[in-house]
Write a protein that holds these residues in place. Structure first.
Motif, PDB file in Angstrom:
ATOM      1  N   PRO A  13      46.438  78.222  38.890  1.00 44.41           N
ATOM      2  CA  PRO A  13      44.952  78.805  38.299  1.00 44.41           C
ATOM      3  C   PRO A  13      44.006  79.146  38.958  1.00 44.41           C
ATOM      4  N   GLU A  14      43.097  79.921  38.691  1.00 45.60           N
ATOM      5  CA  GLU A  14      42.085  79.833  39.071  1.00 45.60           C
ATOM      6  C   GLU A  14      42.085  80.529  40.932  1.00 45.60           C
ATOM      7  N   LEU A  15      43.143  80.876  40.760  1.00 41.18           N
ATOM      8  CA  LEU A  15      43.473  80.807  42.255  1.00 41.18           C
ATOM      9  C   LEU A  15      44.414  81.985  42.875  1.00 41.18           C
ATOM     10  N   CYS A  16      44.516  83.190  43.041  1.00 37.80           N
ATOM     11  CA  CYS A  16      45.611  84.056  43.365  1.00 37.80           C
ATOM     12  C   CYS A  16      45.372  85.028  44.965  1.00 37.80           C
ATOM     13  N   TYR A  17      46.546  84.629  45.695  1.00 31.91           N
ATOM     14  CA  TYR A  17      46.394  85.831  46.964  1.00 31.91           C
ATOM     15  C   TYR A  17      47.968  86.588  47.333  1.00 31.91           C
ATOM     16  N   TYR A  34      47.802  87.401  32.246  1.00 31.97           N
ATOM     17  CA  TYR A  34      46.787  86.526  31.668  1.00 31.97           C
ATOM     18  C   TYR A  34      47.459  84.742  32.942  1.00 31.97           C
ATOM     19  N   PRO A  35      46.527  85.175  33.770  1.00 30.94           N
ATOM     20  CA  PRO A  35      46.495  84.241  34.914  1.00 30.94           C
ATOM     21  C   PRO A  35      46.113  82.706  34.525  1.00 30.94           C
ATOM     22  N   GLU A  36      45.501  82.349  33.342  1.00 37.52           N
ATOM     23  CA  GLU A  36      44.719  80.958  33.256  1.00 37.52           C
ATOM     24  C   GLU A  36      46.343  80.635  32.682  1.00 37.52           C
TER      25      GLU A  36
END
Length: 772
Positions: free
Chosen positions: A180-184, A590-592
């Protein structure tokens, strides 16, 4: 060669220049280079001798990127290299590296020091709380890869391959990490044998042959941004011809010209849309590449011409193995020009494949790729529109095919490859072999096919394969498990920056049941690459052989694909321009929503359409998760609130399909092939309540004129209140000319439909509907 064990030590000295930090960590030396504010490269090698760029490297050279503004900060305990997007921290006592978000959240952090030992190295990263891992290429099993060990070594696996069979045809050391709130995203630049290990809780380990640890890390607040940054690095797919987005029909083999003509006529007679017919290995003379079996295909040029007149393109298979035959012109020419791989003793490296004893071009060399293209040209002159590159792991049989073939291996790892000034062994270039063949195919067609886009398909490949070709998931089987497996495979390929992907509809090996084929065609008709294929010795698998009910289901599924072509073509344009997947895991939008992190039996096609295929026999309903917001049943219009599971009805003739609120879905009429679709064909724009936007992309679908700006874009926006919905369409942009055409706008308000029609001449317009 590394003769002793090496690990990182304390930072002894460092220097900072431009956008790069050099660090002396004892024996190992480190280079940290920001290529973009959101993209960094970290290289570490014992002794400090970093490799120069090689001609076969798949990542863009550092100098291709514009200079990045970065700042170096040091404290008593660490060095901090800041871009405007994120920070790289190097601990002064251990030289271990971690990345930090602007808020100071860590990611891609060393758990322990990397280790170099003899001719291999490994690094171990800390898995943060609630972190999930995707991508890694075409792997089977669950889409989320925690707990798995994944080998990077291109392999033709034992039959039948399945969910946990590894390695497989592709080696794509690219992954996406999400919490949640971060992707790499990460690309590990090692072409040698390697593996990822996520089997130990709390850690990700990567182990590889070789000496230099070379890693690229892309950071973003949204997963789609990360994929775009990885695509900037590894390259984006070329815009395909529109006919390549139609349905493809294949079998091992349609063994004669008459078989092909009957197949084509049956498609047209039954009004089942199809654009492409593939010819497997039996069209050749004794499996010799670039030849025809003159008894079975006496006039291939006329066949190709007649097929094109009927709306079909022909695609032929090519394998890399060139038969050792002194009377065979391709072998003679290749031997004379020294294009074939040689073993460590300097002799031709030979192996058994379909034509028995064969030799293999060294596609790492530009001159050899050009040579391959020169022979490929002969098939282009016969009217062939694309090439299907197979067996290029490369696969080699243990004994001649004429004696049964036996187990599958590959070329000797000490075989010599590359130009004289960068000579290396097959051990380093094995994983790149399929990509090199695909590049040769693409470059040859680009040179010899005038101003016409071509189609390329490839079984094997490495990261960056999307620059040259579409891919498919290899020799699957006619079973429900492989139908289900294909959903996660295609989504994970997209998450690995490879968007133009499919799987053999109906299964390659074995015999599909009518129910399995119907369910597979329903979702396969929406694969990015949509092809039915089946193996020699199986029963026929064409859409009409399973009875009238399945024939009708197949026809309707493909009718939908062709009606959706304006939408799909625009989604492919986004893939070509920005690297976005065509098929998208739900979490990309919908990453959250943690609920989406493990859903691999539903897929978003572009931004707005969500398919939930039936993946088990006997089911006539299935559970479907609807993310936050309103969703509409495609077939009935029923409106559902999101953030819940529903039970969706799924009779055999229905694929559960849903539309996101605010959707704009441009569609065309039903056609039997894309050649029937003209720029003045009527357009229907379906809109749904909510707030949304869409850009319709159009060009001639055939040529490269779009690269010169000859295309059109039309931006659209939907706005909704409790009383009205408004579609605003901007003035058409671009130099591609579209004649006046009828445009119908259909407003879906639950089960209520309203329609208005205008004459579209490219000017801006608005259409308003009152809600009932």
């Amino acid at each position: 060669m590394i003769k002793a064990r090496a690990i990182l030590g304390a930072v002894r000295e460092y220097r900072f220049q431009g956008d790069e930090l050099w660090v002396d960590c004892g024996d190992p030396h480190m280079r940290i280079t920001f290529l973009e504010p959101h993209l960094v490269r970290v290289r570490i090698v014992p002794g400090g001798e970093f490799k120069q760029q090689r001609s076969w490297d798949v990542a863009q050279p550092d100098e291709n990127f514009k200079p990045v503004s970065v700042e170096l900060q040091q404290t008593q305990h660490a060095l901090f290299l800041h871009s405007t997007a994120f920070t790289v921290r190097v601990d002064k006592d251990t030289a271990q590296v971690e990345m930090l978000t602007p808020e100071g959240k860590p990611f891609f952090a060393d758990l322990i020091s990397p280790v170099w030992e003899e001719d291999r190295f490994w690094f171990t990263k800390r898995v943060e709380n609630n972190e999930h891992y995707y991508g890694f290429g075409e792997r089977g099993g669950q889409m989320e890869k925690s707990g798995q060990v994944m080998e990077n070594w291109t392999t033709d696996p034992a039959q039948p391959h399945g969910a946990m069979v590894d390695p497989m045809y592709m080696a794509v050391p690219v992954y996406l990490a999400l919490r949640p709130e971060l992707c790499y995203g990460v690309f590990v630049n090692s072409t040698r044998h390697s593996k990822f290990d996520l089997s130990t809780p709390g850690e990700l380990r990567f182990e590889s042959d070789g000496e230099e640890l070379d890693v690229y890390v892309a950071f973003g607040l949204q997963p789609l941004q990360v994929i775009e940054h990885l695509s900037d690095l590894l390259g984006k797919m070329p815009m395909p011809p529109k006919w390549a987005l139609g349905y493809h029909q294949c079998r091992w083999s349609y063994g004669s010209e008459n078989d092909v003509r009957v197949l084509a006529e049956t498609f047209r007679k039954k009004e089942i849309p199809c654009d492409v017919i593939h010819l497997d290995i039996d069209y050749m003379n004794g499996y010799r590449v670039f030849t025809w079996n003159n008894d079975r295909f006496p006039n291939p040029k006329k066949l190709a011409f007649d097929m094109k007149e009927n709306g079909f393109r022909l695609v032929t298979i090519l394998d890399p193995g060139v038969k050792v035959d002194p009377n065979y012109a391709v072998f003679q020419d290749g031997h004379k020009k020294d294009v074939f791989i040689r073993n460590a003793e300097g002799d031709l490296a030979r192996g058994y494949v379909w034509p028995d004893e064969s030799v293999f071009p060294d596609f790492s060399r530009p001159d050899v790729r050009k040579w391959w293209g020169s022979w490929q040209k002969k098939l282009v002159e016969d009217g062939i529109s694309g090439f299907w590159n197979d067996m290029n792991e490369p696969a080699v049989f243990e004994k001649p095919f004429s004696e049964g073939g036996g187990q599958v291996g590959t070329l000797p790892l000490d075989a010599l490859q590359g130009l004289a000034d960068e000579r290396t062994t097959h051990a380093e270039l094995h994983n790149l072999y399929g990509s090199g063949m695909a590049q040769a195919s693409y470059e040859g067609m680009r040179k010899d096919n005038a101003n016409q886009r071509a189609f390329h398909l490839c079984r094997s490949g490495f990261a960056g394969i999307q620059r040259w070709t579409a891919s498919w998931m290899g020799d699957n089987a006619a079973c429900w498990q492989h139908l289900r497996m294909s959903i996660g495979q295609i989504m994970n390929m997209g998450l690995s920056a490879v968007p133009f992907v499919g799987a053999d509809i109906g299964g390659f090996a074995g015999n599909a049941t009518p129910e399995l084929f119907a369910r597979w065609m329903q979702i396969g008709a929406l694969y990015p690459f949509s092809r039915g294929h089946s193996c020699a010795g199986t029963l026929p698998h064409e859409p009409w052989v399973f009875g009238e009910e399945v024939e009708n289901i197949s026809r309707e599924a493909l009718n939908l694909r062709y009606q959706l072509m304006p939408y799909l073509y625009s989604v492919f344009w986004k893939a070509a321009e920005r690297g976005y997947p065509v098929w998208r895991a739900l979490f990309l939008h919908y990453p959250e929503d943690l609920q989406t992190y493990h859903i691999d039996d539903q897929v978003l096609i572009g931004r707005y359409l969500m398919a939930a295929p039936v993946l088990s026999p006997g089911l006539r309903a299935r559970q479907v998760y609807l993310p936050q917001g309103e969703w509409f049943d495609w077939w009935e219009g029923t409106c559902y609130e999101g953030d819940q599971y529903i039970l969706a009805e799924a009779p055999l003739d229905r694929l559960p399909l849903f539309v996101r609120s605010g959707a704009i879905i441009p569609m065309g009429p039903v056609f039997q092939n894309t050649a029937e679709q003209n720029s003045d064909s009527p357009l229907t724009i379906h809109i749904f309540p909510g707030e949304g936007f869409f850009t319709l992309y159009e060009d001639d679908g055939l040529s490269f004129e779009f690269e010169k700006g000859v295309y059109a874009q039309t931006k659209m926006k939907v706005e909704t209140t409790s009383k009205q919905i408004k579609l605003s369409v901007n003035e058409r942009e671009g130099s591609y000319k579209i004649p006046p055409r009828d445009v119908s706008v259909i407003f879906h308000d639950g089960r209520q439909l309203q329609q208005k029609t205008i004459k579209d001449e490219g000017a801006a317009f608005e259409i308003v509907f009152d809600r009932m």
